[in-house]
Design a protein around this motif. Structure first.
Motif, PDB file in Angstrom:
ATOM      1  N   MET A 109       0.803  -1.217   0.000  1.00 61.13           N
ATOM      2  CA  MET A 109       0.000   0.000   0.000  1.00 61.13           C
ATOM      3  C   MET A 109       0.844   1.280   0.000  1.00 61.13           C
ATOM      4  SD  MET A 109      -3.036   1.289  -0.098  1.00 61.13           S
ATOM      5  CE  MET A 109      -4.029  -0.139   0.297  1.00 61.13           C
ATOM      6  N   PRO A 110       1.871   1.388   0.848  1.00 58.32           N
ATOM      7  CA  PRO A 110       2.671   2.623   0.806  1.00 58.32           C
ATOM      8  C   PRO A 110       3.395   2.819  -0.513  1.00 58.32           C
ATOM      9  CG  PRO A 110       3.049   1.400   2.845  1.00 58.32           C
ATOM     10  CD  PRO A 110       2.302   0.481   1.920  1.00 58.32           C
ATOM     11  N   ILE A 111       3.626   1.730  -1.246  1.00 55.72           N
ATOM     12  CA  ILE A 111       4.305   1.829  -2.538  1.00 55.72           C
ATOM     13  C   ILE A 111       3.316   2.217  -3.630  1.00 55.72           C
ATOM     14  CG2 ILE A 111       5.603   0.533  -4.269  1.00 55.72           C
ATOM     15  CD1 ILE A 111       6.545  -1.290  -1.929  1.00 55.72           C
ATOM     16  N   VAL A 166      -2.233   6.142  -2.871  1.00 52.35           N
ATOM     17  CA  VAL A 166      -3.681   6.288  -2.892  1.00 52.35           C
ATOM     18  C   VAL A 166      -4.075   7.503  -3.731  1.00 52.35           C
ATOM     19  CG1 VAL A 166      -3.993   5.172  -0.651  1.00 52.35           C
ATOM     20  CG2 VAL A 166      -3.649   7.648  -0.756  1.00 52.35           C
ATOM     21  N   ALA A 167      -5.335   7.541  -4.088  1.00 53.75           N
ATOM     22  CA  ALA A 167      -5.856   8.668  -4.859  1.00 53.75           C
ATOM     23  C   ALA A 167      -5.805   9.951  -4.028  1.00 53.75           C
ATOM     24  CB  ALA A 167      -7.291   8.374  -5.293  1.00 53.75           C
ATOM     25  N   GLU A 168      -5.845  11.066  -4.709  1.00 57.35           N
ATOM     26  CA  GLU A 168      -5.723  12.360  -4.024  1.00 57.35           C
ATOM     27  C   GLU A 168      -6.845  12.593  -3.026  1.00 57.35           C
ATOM     28  OE1 GLU A 168      -5.391  15.471  -6.867  1.00 57.35           O
ATOM     29  OE2 GLU A 168      -3.435  14.806  -7.644  1.00 57.35           O
ATOM     30  N   ASP A 169      -8.031  12.038  -3.306  1.00 56.52           N
ATOM     31  CA  ASP A 169      -9.161  12.275  -2.411  1.00 56.52           C
ATOM     32  C   ASP A 169      -9.354  11.146  -1.398  1.00 56.52           C
ATOM     33  OD1 ASP A 169      -9.877  10.382  -4.246  1.00 56.52           O
ATOM     34  OD2 ASP A 169     -11.858  11.225  -4.702  1.00 56.52           O
ATOM     35  N   SER A 170      -8.340  10.296  -1.216  1.00 58.07           N
ATOM     36  CA  SER A 170      -8.427   9.194  -0.261  1.00 58.07           C
ATOM     37  C   SER A 170      -7.233   9.233   0.678  1.00 58.07           C
ATOM     38  CB  SER A 170      -8.471   7.842  -0.985  1.00 58.07           C
ATOM     39  OG  SER A 170      -9.599   7.754  -1.826  1.00 58.07           O
ATOM     40  N   THR A 171      -7.349   8.514   1.782  1.00 55.61           N
ATOM     41  CA  THR A 171      -6.255   8.404   2.737  1.00 55.61           C
ATOM     42  C   THR A 171      -5.824   6.946   2.845  1.00 55.61           C
ATOM     43  OG1 THR A 171      -7.680   8.002   4.659  1.00 55.61           O
ATOM     44  CG2 THR A 171      -7.238  10.316   4.066  1.00 55.61           C
ATOM     45  N   TYR A 172      -4.627   6.732   3.351  1.00 52.39           N
ATOM     46  CA  TYR A 172      -4.144   5.373   3.554  1.00 52.39           C
ATOM     47  C   TYR A 172      -5.068   4.610   4.496  1.00 52.39           C
ATOM     48  CZ  TYR A 172       0.299   5.995   1.144  1.00 52.39           C
ATOM     49  OH  TYR A 172       1.260   6.194   0.184  1.00 52.39           O
ATOM     50  N   ILE A 191     -10.862   0.039  -4.703  1.00 48.12           N
ATOM     51  CA  ILE A 191     -10.055   0.168  -5.921  1.00 48.12           C
ATOM     52  C   ILE A 191      -9.922   1.624  -6.355  1.00 48.12           C
ATOM     53  CG2 ILE A 191      -9.942  -0.403  -8.382  1.00 48.12           C
ATOM     54  CD1 ILE A 191     -11.111  -3.151  -7.682  1.00 48.12           C
ATOM     55  N   ASP A 192     -11.002   2.371  -6.273  1.00 48.85           N
ATOM     56  CA  ASP A 192     -10.938   3.787  -6.660  1.00 48.85           C
ATOM     57  C   ASP A 192     -10.129   4.616  -5.668  1.00 48.85           C
ATOM     58  OD1 ASP A 192     -12.391   3.380  -8.942  1.00 48.85           O
ATOM     59  OD2 ASP A 192     -14.316   3.964  -8.061  1.00 48.85           O
ATOM     60  N   MET A 193      -9.823   4.057  -4.496  1.00 47.82           N
ATOM     61  CA  MET A 193      -9.013   4.776  -3.521  1.00 47.82           C
ATOM     62  C   MET A 193      -7.526   4.684  -3.843  1.00 47.82           C
ATOM     63  SD  MET A 193     -10.804   3.576   0.048  1.00 47.82           S
ATOM     64  CE  MET A 193     -12.589   3.621   0.287  1.00 47.82           C
ATOM     65  N   LEU A 194      -7.164   3.763  -4.740  1.00 48.09           N
ATOM     66  CA  LEU A 194      -5.755   3.572  -5.077  1.00 48.09           C
ATOM     67  C   LEU A 194      -5.289   4.610  -6.086  1.00 48.09           C
ATOM     68  CD1 LEU A 194      -5.745  -0.314  -5.537  1.00 48.09           C
ATOM     69  CD2 LEU A 194      -4.967   0.973  -3.536  1.00 48.09           C
ATOM     70  N   ALA A 195      -3.981   4.807  -6.128  1.00 47.91           N
ATOM     71  CA  ALA A 195      -3.406   5.639  -7.181  1.00 47.91           C
ATOM     72  C   ALA A 195      -3.786   5.052  -8.537  1.00 47.91           C
ATOM     73  CB  ALA A 195      -1.888   5.695  -7.024  1.00 47.91           C
TER      74      ALA A 195
END
Length: 393
Positions: free
Chosen positions: A243-245, A248-254, A334-338
């Motif tokens: 996950m840290p690699i 995440v998307a700009e509008d989401s948090t880890y 899935i949409d939360m990911l980069a």
């Protein structure tokens, strides 16, 4: 934004290699090492997720703030190096000139790339969507997981030597994270990855080692809560490692993306367990919760004999629905990911969840018929996965 032509090429490359899963032996599509009863009778997945993600998030915040991460050895994998050999190797690596060490780091990443390419073809081509830095980091994580599996899978007459190797692998992991110290050339890649991604936590790596120890000590699971811990340790941890690699998307948090990442790992392992019931019974292992066997009045004896009656079918339908609920939780993230991480995750989810359909197509006979998705079927799924990522379906 990815260039459309690049996306198409990567999609074709991914399709040409859909024969293997990206996970290592413990994780891969994988050997595990109703009439549905209402799902309310089991612990809600979101409640089950809470404990490991809370611990991971705390460790991650500690890493981000510069705090030292805990790394108790406890139970726990070996490199094949003796302690003396490892010490000599460390001294050698640490005494190298900076330019030579940098060259060896790049060579280590190349070795990790080859390991990933050979053992995890689908995932390897999926990494083509990542930037070069992300590619190398994910290869380093995969190589670490693969080497851990190789230790566990190595033929041996008794488990004592394996326990010793697992303990040594834990010490080695501590050196990587706490001291930036490599025991061999391949370790250099993970040392560099930890340096480049300071929020990468040691916790999921430690927990995967604990999952290996569980396989030594436990061949029955009384409740789903017990099984969940095993699924988290051997599969859910991979999502937390990467996950840290992936980002995440700009509008989401880890923190928001952690639960779906963990849910996907649990879903994959539940699928493995259902697919491999026939293989596991030969080894006298039962991963299906004992409470579920009792609920559906399925005895261990009938399971070992491969009796597929109405009771067993009803229980299998229940297990399939449970796995699908975890897949649904994973889809939410899935949409939360980069952006460059979404297609590899979406494709893995679509391909792997299709194994559940195959079990149904086999009339729930997972004793004698192995559920698998053919290469051409996986290839046919890829356009749909891409359209889902783009929000077109």
């Amino acid at each position: 934004m990815q260039h459309p032509r690049r996306m198409r090429i990567a999609l074709i490359a991914l399709g040409l290699s859909v024969c293997d899963g990206w996970q290592s032996a413990t994780l891969r599509p994988f050997s595990s090492r109703s009439e549905h009863i209402c799902m309310r009778e089991t612990a809600p997945p979101r409640a089950a997720i809470a404990a490991p993600t809370t611990g991971y998030a705390a460790a991650r915040r500690g890493a981000a703030s510069g705090g030292q991460q805990s790394a108790s050895t406890g139970e726990a994998v070996s490199s094949g190096l003796s302690a003396l050999d490892a010490q000599q190797q460390q001294i050698f690596l640490e005494s190298l000139p900076e330019d030579r060490r940098a060259q060896m780091v790049e060579e280590a990443y190349e070795s990790c790339r080859r390991i990933t390419e050979i053992y995890a073809k689908t995932f390897y081509f999926g990494t083509k969507f990542f930037t070069e830095d992300k590619q190398k980091a994910v290869w380093a994580v995969y190589a670490w997981c693969r080497r851990l599996d190789d230790i566990v899978d190595k033929p041996r007459k008794e488990t004592g030597s394996l326990r010793a190797e697992l303990s040594e692998w834990q010490r080695r992991l501590n050196d990587i994270f706490e001291h930036g110290r490599a025991w061999d050339n391949l370790d250099l890649a993970l040392v560099d990855t930890v340096k480049n991604y300071p929020t990468l936590s040691i916790v999921p790596f430690q927990d995967m080692i604990k999952g290996m120890v569980m396989d030594l000590d436990q061949n029955r699971f009384e409740t789903f809560e017990e099984l969940y811990i095993y699924c988290y340790r051997v599969a859910g941890t991979v999502g937390l490692m990467t996950m840290p690699i992936m980002g995440v998307a700009e509008d989401s948090t880890y923190e928001e993306a952690l639960e779906p990442a963990l849910a996907l790992g649990v879903a994959l392992q539940l699928t493995n367990i259902l697919r491999d019931v026939g293989e596991d019974r030969v080894r006298q292992r039962i991963y299906l919760p004992q409470e579920d066997l009792r609920r559906f009045n399925v005895s261990e004896q009938s399971l070992f004999r491969g009796v597929k009656d109405e009771k067993y079918v009803a229980m299998t339908k229940f297990q399939i629905e449970r796995a699908r609920e975890w897949y649904r939780l994973a889809e939410d993230g899935i949409d939360m990911l980069a952006e460059d991480a979404r297609l590899p995750v979406r494709a893995s989810l679509d391909m792997y969840s299709s194994i559940l359909n195959k079990i149904e197509d086999n009339d729930y006979d997972n004793f004698n018929k192995r559920a698998y998705t053919a290469k051409w079927e996986k290839l046919m799924m890829l356009p749909g996965s891409w359209l889902k990522v783009k929000g077109m379906i």
